[in-house]
Design a protein around this motif. Structure first.
Motif, PDB file in Angstrom:
ATOM      1  N   THR A  25       0.808  -1.232   0.000  1.00 43.58           N
ATOM      2  CA  THR A  25       0.000   0.000   0.000  1.00 43.58           C
ATOM      3  C   THR A  25       0.837   1.278   0.000  1.00 43.58           C
ATOM      4  N   TYR A  26       2.104   1.182  -0.382  1.00 41.28           N
ATOM      5  CA  TYR A  26       2.907   2.416  -0.504  1.00 41.28           C
ATOM      6  C   TYR A  26       2.384   3.221  -1.692  1.00 41.28           C
ATOM      7  N   LEU A  27       2.168   4.502  -1.495  1.00 35.85           N
ATOM      8  CA  LEU A  27       1.607   5.411  -2.512  1.00 35.85           C
ATOM      9  C   LEU A  27       0.133   5.122  -2.810  1.00 35.85           C
ATOM     10  N   ILE A  49      -2.006  -7.626   4.514  1.00 37.28           N
ATOM     11  CA  ILE A  49      -1.922  -6.236   4.047  1.00 37.28           C
ATOM     12  C   ILE A  49      -0.675  -5.607   4.662  1.00 37.28           C
ATOM     13  N   ASP A  50       0.092  -4.928   3.814  1.00 39.26           N
ATOM     14  CA  ASP A  50       1.325  -4.274   4.270  1.00 39.26           C
ATOM     15  C   ASP A  50       1.127  -2.757   4.253  1.00 39.26           C
ATOM     16  N   THR A  51       1.237  -2.136   5.430  1.00 37.79           N
ATOM     17  CA  THR A  51       1.148  -0.680   5.475  1.00 37.79           C
ATOM     18  C   THR A  51       2.332  -0.161   6.294  1.00 37.79           C
ATOM     19  N   VAL A 141      12.628  -6.417  10.594  1.00 36.33           N
ATOM     20  CA  VAL A 141      13.357  -5.254  10.094  1.00 36.33           C
ATOM     21  C   VAL A 141      13.061  -5.080   8.606  1.00 36.33           C
ATOM     22  N   SER A 142      13.479  -3.937   8.091  1.00 33.37           N
ATOM     23  CA  SER A 142      13.260  -3.657   6.676  1.00 33.37           C
ATOM     24  C   SER A 142      14.452  -2.867   6.157  1.00 33.37           C
ATOM     25  N   ASN A 143      14.855  -3.203   4.958  1.00 36.06           N
ATOM     26  CA  ASN A 143      15.996  -2.533   4.311  1.00 36.06           C
ATOM     27  C   ASN A 143      17.301  -2.759   5.074  1.00 36.06           C
ATOM     28  N   ASN A 163      12.821  -9.842   7.139  1.00 33.29           N
ATOM     29  CA  ASN A 163      13.529  -8.681   6.591  1.00 33.29           C
ATOM     30  C   ASN A 163      12.825  -8.323   5.282  1.00 33.29           C
ATOM     31  N   GLN A 164      12.252  -7.126   5.224  1.00 32.79           N
ATOM     32  CA  GLN A 164      11.529  -6.677   4.017  1.00 32.79           C
ATOM     33  C   GLN A 164      12.445  -5.736   3.233  1.00 32.79           C
ATOM     34  N   VAL A 165      12.755  -6.119   2.011  1.00 30.97           N
ATOM     35  CA  VAL A 165      13.824  -5.470   1.254  1.00 30.97           C
ATOM     36  C   VAL A 165      13.394  -5.277  -0.202  1.00 30.97           C
ATOM     37  N   PRO A 192       8.114  -5.758  -5.811  1.00 27.95           N
ATOM     38  CA  PRO A 192       8.240  -7.026  -6.549  1.00 27.95           C
ATOM     39  C   PRO A 192       7.927  -6.872  -8.037  1.00 27.95           C
ATOM     40  N   LEU A 193       7.203  -5.796  -8.388  1.00 31.76           N
ATOM     41  CA  LEU A 193       6.886  -5.547  -9.815  1.00 31.76           C
ATOM     42  C   LEU A 193       7.791  -4.453 -10.389  1.00 31.76           C
ATOM     43  N   ILE A 194       8.895  -4.203  -9.705  1.00 29.80           N
ATOM     44  CA  ILE A 194       9.827  -3.125 -10.095  1.00 29.80           C
ATOM     45  C   ILE A 194       9.034  -1.816 -10.232  1.00 29.80           C
ATOM     46  N   GLN A 195       8.132  -1.622  -9.308  1.00 28.73           N
ATOM     47  CA  GLN A 195       7.245  -0.446  -9.260  1.00 28.73           C
ATOM     48  C   GLN A 195       6.560  -0.236 -10.610  1.00 28.73           C
ATOM     49  N   GLY A 196       6.074  -1.326 -11.172  1.00 27.12           N
ATOM     50  CA  GLY A 196       5.243  -1.250 -12.386  1.00 27.12           C
ATOM     51  C   GLY A 196       6.025  -1.423 -13.684  1.00 27.12           C
ATOM     52  N   PRO A 232       2.811  -7.195  -3.885  1.00 23.85           N
ATOM     53  CA  PRO A 232       2.569  -6.246  -4.973  1.00 23.85           C
ATOM     54  C   PRO A 232       1.482  -5.242  -4.589  1.00 23.85           C
ATOM     55  N   LYS A 233       1.723  -4.002  -4.973  1.00 24.29           N
ATOM     56  CA  LYS A 233       0.731  -2.951  -4.674  1.00 24.29           C
ATOM     57  C   LYS A 233      -0.096  -2.639  -5.920  1.00 24.29           C
ATOM     58  N   SER A 234      -1.397  -2.506  -5.737  1.00 21.17           N
ATOM     59  CA  SER A 234      -2.218  -1.902  -6.785  1.00 21.17           C
ATOM     60  C   SER A 234      -3.445  -1.274  -6.144  1.00 21.17           C
ATOM     61  N   VAL A 235      -3.948  -0.239  -6.803  1.00 22.16           N
ATOM     62  CA  VAL A 235      -5.224   0.347  -6.353  1.00 22.16           C
ATOM     63  C   VAL A 235      -6.314   0.023  -7.378  1.00 22.16           C
ATOM     64  N   LYS A 236      -5.983  -0.795  -8.369  1.00 19.57           N
ATOM     65  CA  LYS A 236      -6.951  -1.120  -9.432  1.00 19.57           C
ATOM     66  C   LYS A 236      -7.481  -2.536  -9.239  1.00 19.57           C
ATOM     67  N   LYS A 237      -8.811  -2.647  -9.275  1.00 21.76           N
ATOM     68  CA  LYS A 237      -9.416  -3.941  -8.968  1.00 21.76           C
ATOM     69  C   LYS A 237      -8.887  -5.048  -9.883  1.00 21.76           C
ATOM     70  N   GLU A 238      -8.834  -4.762 -11.201  1.00 20.58           N
ATOM     71  CA  GLU A 238      -8.428  -5.837 -12.123  1.00 20.58           C
ATOM     72  C   GLU A 238      -6.987  -6.284 -11.855  1.00 20.58           C
ATOM     73  N   ARG A 239      -6.130  -5.355 -11.446  1.00 24.33           N
ATOM     74  CA  ARG A 239      -4.738  -5.744 -11.152  1.00 24.33           C
ATOM     75  C   ARG A 239      -4.620  -6.459  -9.811  1.00 24.33           C
ATOM     76  N   ILE A 240      -5.443  -6.056  -8.846  1.00 21.92           N
ATOM     77  CA  ILE A 240      -5.433  -6.754  -7.546  1.00 21.92           C
ATOM     78  C   ILE A 240      -5.804  -8.225  -7.782  1.00 21.92           C
TER      79      ILE A 240
END
Ligand code: NDP
Length: 277
Positions: A25-27, A49-51, A141-143, A163-165, A192-196, A232-240
């Protein structure tokens, strides 16, 4: 490890289970978009869910989980302590703020968001107190690079569970993955999707065509077959829905190797040894 549905789960080093596939859910803008996208994911069967406090959408994520009617114990919720709170050593206060926004009395996983220089070891001691109080069912931890984790392990009575990286076909960081997996620390991929941008890699597009799947689905499948948690993050139903439809095909060992070979240590995000925020 059998990973064949949205509820297939990794077992953390304390026995807590964490679904291998979750929603990032980043961005994801706070407000109705965050609520709606989280709702679509839960309806589609996502149970993770990751926030983060930094994303400013915890209140919406919490509301979506509550309104879904799914029992709280069936949804794995991660949030993270932002760097300012690490610098001020207000890690515990930060979690209390996050819990208030989420409307929850605990999270399933609490992460130190970045290895803030000179602070992360002391912060880990606070994380252990939080864990012992039951406000987080697991802590991680992360990064964190290997040397950051080694610093923590020198003083830890609780080994980080996760560890979330940043991790994807262009930035695989195999020594870090091996280190974590050998220590029983679950490796979790962000971007994981190289930010799209995963659809811009010809090799992945070709493999996707061969399976009648999308490049995003191939990248997610590749991660799962490496025993990496994918969010993976998406705000679009079809991509979710698309991003969750990854359990009806398998990449061959040769396809796995072809994707592994794309690694160029090319990050989309900052280097954890050099970030300045
Ligand atoms: P992702 O690799 O998940 O990519 C997200 C981007 O890909 C968005 O632009 C999204 O657009 C697009 N997208 C989603 N699905 C598809 C699809 N099927 N086909 C094509 N494009 C698609 O990047 P993130 O940076 O969001 O990483 C995932 C999650 O990891 C974050 O959301 C966050 O929860 C976490 N994270 C953690 C960090 C940390 O420091 N610990 C740092 C960064 C992220 P759209 O929404 O419009 O569909």
């Amino acid at each position: 490890m059998k990973i064949d549905s949205l509820s297939s789960s990794a077992i953390l080093n304390n026995g807590v289970t964490m679904p291998w596939l979750g929603l990032g859910t980043y961005l994801t803008p706070p407000g109705s978009i965050a609520e709606q996208s989280c709702k679509w994911a839960l309806e589609a069967g996502y149970r993770h869910i990751d926030t983060a406090a930094f994303y400013k959408n915890e209140e919406n994520i919490g509301r979506s989980v509550r309104e879904s009617g799914i029992p709280r114990q069936d949804v794995f919720v991660t949030t993270k302590c932002w760097n300012d709170d690490m610098r001020a050593l207000t890690v515990a206060e930060a979690l209390d703020r996050s819990l208030k926004l989420l409307g929850m009395d605990h999270v399933d996983l609490y992460l130190l968001h970045w290895p803030v220089k000179g602070k992360y070891v002391e912060c880990w001691q606070i994380m252990e107190k939080i864990y012992k109080q039951g406000k987080a069912r697991a802590i991680g931890v992360s990064n964190f690079f290997i040397h950051h984790i080694e610093d923590v392990l020198k003083i830890a009575s609780v080994v980080p569970a996760v560890n979330q990286v940043e991790w994807h076909p262009l930035a695989r960081q195999q020594p870090l993955v091996d280190f974590c997996q050998n220590k029983g620390i679950i490796f979790e991929a962000w971007a994981p999707l190289i930010q799209g941008k995963v659809g811009e890699i010809p090799e992945i597009v070709a493999i996707a065509k061969a399976h009648k799947k999308s490049p995003a689905q191939v990248a997610i499948r590749w991660g799962l077959q490496h025993d990496v948690v994918m969010i993976p993050k998406s705000v679009k139903k079809e991509r979710i829905l698309e991003n969750a439809d990854v359990f009806d095909f398998q990449l061959t060992p040769d396809e796995m190797r072809r994707i592994d070979a794309l690694d160029k240590n090319q990050r989309v995000g900052p280097n954890p040894d050099k970030f300045n925020f």
